[in-house]
Design an enzyme around this catalytic site. Structure first.
Site, PDB file in Angstrom:
ATOM      1  N   GLU A   1      -6.470  -5.570   0.059  1.00  0.00           N
ATOM      2  CA  GLU A   1      -5.577  -4.467   0.102  1.00  0.00           C
ATOM      3  C   GLU A   1      -6.031  -3.334   1.305  1.00  0.00           C
ATOM      4  O   GLU A   1      -6.262  -2.026   0.888  1.00  0.00           O
ATOM      5  CB  GLU A   1      -5.952  -3.573  -1.282  1.00  0.00           C
ATOM      6  CG  GLU A   1      -5.615  -4.556  -2.313  1.00  0.00           C
ATOM      7  CD  GLU A   1      -5.678  -3.957  -3.851  1.00  0.00           C
ATOM      8  OE1 GLU A   1      -5.775  -2.523  -3.724  1.00  0.00           O
ATOM      9  OE2 GLU A   1      -5.749  -4.591  -4.948  1.00  0.00           O
TER      10      GLU A   1
ATOM     11  N   ASP B   1      -6.905  -1.021   3.796  1.00  0.00           N
ATOM     12  CA  ASP B   1      -6.347   0.328   4.845  1.00  0.00           C
ATOM     13  C   ASP B   1      -7.737   0.946   5.081  1.00  0.00           C
ATOM     14  O   ASP B   1      -8.541   0.952   4.534  1.00  0.00           O
ATOM     15  CB  ASP B   1      -5.555   1.120   4.129  1.00  0.00           C
ATOM     16  CG  ASP B   1      -5.672   1.464   2.490  1.00  0.00           C
ATOM     17  OD1 ASP B   1      -6.753   1.673   2.066  1.00  0.00           O
ATOM     18  OD2 ASP B   1      -4.855   1.681   1.543  1.00  0.00           O
TER      19      ASP B   1
ATOM     20  N   GLU C   1     -10.645  -5.114 -10.972  1.00  0.00           N
ATOM     21  CA  GLU C   1     -11.224  -3.699 -11.239  1.00  0.00           C
ATOM     22  C   GLU C   1     -11.997  -3.532 -12.577  1.00  0.00           C
ATOM     23  O   GLU C   1     -11.993  -2.831 -13.139  1.00  0.00           O
ATOM     24  CB  GLU C   1     -10.532  -2.590 -10.895  1.00  0.00           C
ATOM     25  CG  GLU C   1      -9.942  -2.667  -9.504  1.00  0.00           C
ATOM     26  CD  GLU C   1      -9.150  -1.122  -9.206  1.00  0.00           C
ATOM     27  OE1 GLU C   1      -8.822  -0.564 -10.115  1.00  0.00           O
ATOM     28  OE2 GLU C   1      -8.476  -1.146  -8.115  1.00  0.00           O
TER      29      GLU C   1
ATOM     30  N   ASN D   1     -10.952  -9.609  -8.165  1.00  0.00           N
ATOM     31  CA  ASN D   1     -10.557  -8.595  -7.059  1.00  0.00           C
ATOM     32  C   ASN D   1     -11.032  -7.191  -7.492  1.00  0.00           C
ATOM     33  O   ASN D   1     -10.910  -6.608  -8.753  1.00  0.00           O
ATOM     34  CB  ASN D   1      -9.016  -8.483  -7.025  1.00  0.00           C
ATOM     35  CG  ASN D   1      -8.526  -7.903  -6.058  1.00  0.00           C
ATOM     36  OD1 ASN D   1      -8.637  -8.039  -4.713  1.00  0.00           O
ATOM     37  ND2 ASN D   1      -7.709  -6.916  -6.158  1.00  0.00           N
TER      38      ASN D   1
ATOM     39  N   HIS E   1     -10.458  -0.658   0.836  1.00  0.00           N
ATOM     40  CA  HIS E   1      -9.956   0.495   0.730  1.00  0.00           C
ATOM     41  C   HIS E   1     -10.943   1.326   1.465  1.00  0.00           C
ATOM     42  O   HIS E   1     -12.066   2.036   0.777  1.00  0.00           O
ATOM     43  CB  HIS E   1      -9.528   1.054  -0.733  1.00  0.00           C
ATOM     44  CG  HIS E   1      -8.276   0.502  -1.152  1.00  0.00           C
ATOM     45  ND1 HIS E   1      -7.278   0.471  -0.617  1.00  0.00           N
ATOM     46  CD2 HIS E   1      -8.082  -0.085  -2.341  1.00  0.00           C
ATOM     47  CE1 HIS E   1      -6.283  -0.417  -1.167  1.00  0.00           C
ATOM     48  NE2 HIS E   1      -7.042  -0.853  -2.366  1.00  0.00           N
TER      49      HIS E   1
HETATM   50  C1  XIL Z   1      -1.640   1.292  -6.233  1.00  0.00           C
HETATM   51  C2  XIL Z   1      -0.492   1.100  -5.820  1.00  0.00           C
HETATM   52  O1  XIL Z   1      -0.204   1.095  -4.512  1.00  0.00           O
HETATM   53  C3  XIL Z   1       0.413   2.775  -6.041  1.00  0.00           C
HETATM   54  O2  XIL Z   1       1.717   2.881  -5.965  1.00  0.00           O
HETATM   55  C4  XIL Z   1       0.120   3.221  -7.676  1.00  0.00           C
HETATM   56  O3  XIL Z   1       0.467   4.188  -7.917  1.00  0.00           O
HETATM   57  C5  XIL Z   1      -1.505   2.727  -7.893  1.00  0.00           C
HETATM   58  O4  XIL Z   1      -1.858   1.629  -7.745  1.00  0.00           O
HETATM   59  N1  XIL Z   1      -6.179  -1.079  -6.361  1.00  0.00           N
HETATM   60  C6  XIL Z   1      -5.239  -2.009  -6.954  1.00  0.00           C
HETATM   61  C7  XIL Z   1      -3.951  -1.694  -6.482  1.00  0.00           C
HETATM   62  O5  XIL Z   1      -5.705  -3.212  -7.288  1.00  0.00           O
HETATM   63  O6  XIL Z   1      -2.983  -2.299  -7.581  1.00  0.00           O
HETATM   64  C8  XIL Z   1      -3.581  -0.244  -6.577  1.00  0.00           C
HETATM   65  O7  XIL Z   1      -2.202   0.045  -6.081  1.00  0.00           O
HETATM   66  C9  XIL Z   1      -4.487   0.310  -5.526  1.00  0.00           C
HETATM   67  C10 XIL Z   1      -6.105   0.152  -5.889  1.00  0.00           C
END
Ligand code: XIL
Length: 366
Positions: free
Chosen positions: A255, A257, A148, A189, A225
Site C-alpha cells: 500500500e 505512499d 493489521e 498484512n 504508508h
Molecule cells: C483505506 C481506504 O483507502 C480508505 O478509502 C478508507 O476510508 C479507509 O481504508 N490500511 C489498509 C487499507 O489495509 O485497507 C486502508 O484503506 C488504508 C490502511
C-alpha cells in the site's frame, strides 16, 4: 530501447515514457500495481493511466472487498463493486491482490457489536472467508487474509476476533483461506512494520503461530504508508524484509505512499519524497523474494491521506492532474537501472490471470 527510456526521463516529466510495471518486470519483480476504486472513472486522465498495463500490472480494491462491502448483513453477500474491479483486471490482463478478510476496521456492526463465543465467531469467520474467497476463486493472485492485527508495540490488537477466539484465530483464518482457494498466496498484512522493530517482530510471532499450527502462509505484506523525513534507510528496510524471508515467505509492499506533512510542499520536500520512494522500491529490488510493489493510489487527487491524516498529503507518484512528479521519474530511473539484474519472477504469470495464479517459481516452503 533502454537508452530511449532513460533519455526520456532526463528530458523532463511531461515527456516521460517509462512505465512502471514494464520496468518493474524487467527488473525482476512480478508486478508494479495500484489500489483502485470504483469511482476512478470519474477522472478520465487518471482512469486511462490506471488501465494501462505498462504502468500498472496489478490491482488491489481499496474498499470493495472489505467485510462491510461484501457481507453487510449476516449471510448476505454482495460483490457488485468488487466484481467490477476484478473484471477490469481480467480484461486488462492484470493480477489481483485481494484485500482483506479478517480486519478490525470496516467491519459491519453486526460483527463488531455482536456478542460472540469462540465457536460462533469461528463459524462467522469461516463463513465469511469461504464465501468471499470462494466467489473470487482462481482470480486472486494473493489475499490479505489477516490485516493489521498488531498494535505498534507488537502486542495483539484486542479486536472482536481476538476477544472471542484468542490468538488461535490467526491459524484458523489461514486454514479456512487455504481451503477456499488453494492456489491463492496467503498474506499477513500490516503497517509500520517498516518503522518499528517490535511491531515487525510481532508479525514474526504471528507467522510462527500460523506455521506451528500447520496452516499455510505464503507472505507478509508491508503496507508502507511512509512519511517524508521518517522513512528508514534502504538497508534497514531490506533488513526488515529479510526477517520474513528467513521464515520461508515472500514479501511485498502492498500500500505504498510517502506523505508530506507540511503542505503546501516545497522543492526540498518533493525531492525528499522522490528519494524515499527510491529507497522503498530499492529495498524490494534488493530482496529476491520481494514479489512486487503496490501503491495505494497513484494520483494526489485520489489519495486517502488528506482525509485520514489532516494536514498531510501529496503522497503519490502523480500530482492531482495525473502528471508525473519527480518521485515517478526517480522510481522509473531506478527500475530501468535494475533491468536484468535479477531473474524474472515469473514471466508467464504476469501475462494472463489464469497462469498467474500458478506461479512457477518461489514456491513457499511454509
Ligand atoms: C483505506 C481506504 O483507502 C480508505 O478509502 C478508507 O476510508 C479507509 O481504508 N490500511 C489498509 C487499507 O489495509 O485497507 C486502508 O484503506 C488504508 C490502511
Amino acid at each position: 530501447m533502454k537508452i530511449e527510456i532513460l533519455a526520456s526521463i532526463l528530458t523532463g516529466p511531461l515527456l516521460v515514457v517509462a512505465q512502471l510495471h514494464a520496468l518493474a518486470k524487467d527488473a525482476g519483480l512480478l508486478y508494479f500495481g495500484t489500489a483502485v476504486s470504483p469511482s476512478d472513472s470519474s477522472d478520465q486522465p487518471y482512469y486511462r493511466l490506471s488501465n494501462d498495463i505498462k504502468n500498472f500490472g496489478q490491482y488491489t480494491p481499496d474498499n470493495a472487498q472489505k467485510w462491510d462491502a461484501t457481507e453487510p448483513s449476516r449471510g448476505r453477500f454482495s460483490y457488485g463493486q468488487a466484481d467490477a474491479i476484478v473484471n477490469r483486471a481480467i480484461s486488462n490482463k492484470m493480477l489481483m491482490r485481494c484485500h482483506t478478510l479478517v480486519w478490525y476496521s470496516q467491519l459491519p456492526s453486526w460483527v463488531s457489536s455482536g456478542s460472540w463465543t469462540k465457536d460462533t465467531m469461528t463459524s462467522v469467520m469461516q463463513t465469511h472467508i469461504s464465501n468471499v474467497m470462494g466467489h473470487f476463486k482462481g482470480k486472486c493472485y494473493a489475499w490479505d487474509v489477516v490485516n493489521e492485527a498488531l498494535e505498534d508495540d507488537g502486542t495483539y490488537r484486542n479486536n472482536p476476533f481476538m476477544k472471542a477466539i484468542g490468538d488461535s484465530h490467526f491459524a484458523l483464518a489461514f486454514k479456512f483461506a487455504a481451503a477456499a482457494d488453494p492456489e491463492a498466496k496467503l498474506y499477513y498484512n500490516d503497517y509500520n512494520l517498516e518503522y518499528f522493530p517490535v511491531k515487525a517482530d510481532g508479525a514474526v510471532r504471528i507467522v510462527k503461530l500460523v506455521q506451528a499450527a500447520g496452516a499455510p502462509i505464503h507472505g507478509v505484506g508491508l503496507q508502507a504508508h511512509m512519511t517524508i523525513g521518517r522513512t528508514p534507510s534502504r538497508e534497514n528496510l531490506t533488513w526488515t524484509l529479510n526477517k520474513y524471508v528467513a521464515l520461508g515467505l515472500d514479501v511485498a509492499y502492498t500500500e505504498l505512499d510517502v506523505r508530506i506533512k507540511n503542505l503546501p510542499s516545497n522543492a526540498t520536500g518533493i525531492q525528499m519524497q522522490a528519494k524515499e520512494y527510491v529507497d522503498m522500491v530499492g529495498s524490494c529490488l534488493d530482496v529476491p523474494r520481494c514479489v512486487g510493489i503496490t501503491v495505494w493510489g497513484f494520483g494526489d487527487a485520489h489519495s486517502w491521506i488528506p482525509q485520514t491524516f489532516p494536514g498531510a498529503g501529496e503522497a503519490c507518484l502523480f500530482d492531482k492532474n495525473s502528471k508525473p512528479k519527480p518521485a515517478f521519474s526517480s522510481v522509473s530511473a531506478l527500475l530501468a537501472s535494475a533491468s536484468g539484474k535479477r531473474p524474472p519472477w515469473n514471466t508467464a504469470a504476469s501475462t494472463t490471470l489464469a497462469t498467474a495464479v500458478k506461479p512457477a517459481v518461489a514456491t513457499p516452503t511454509a
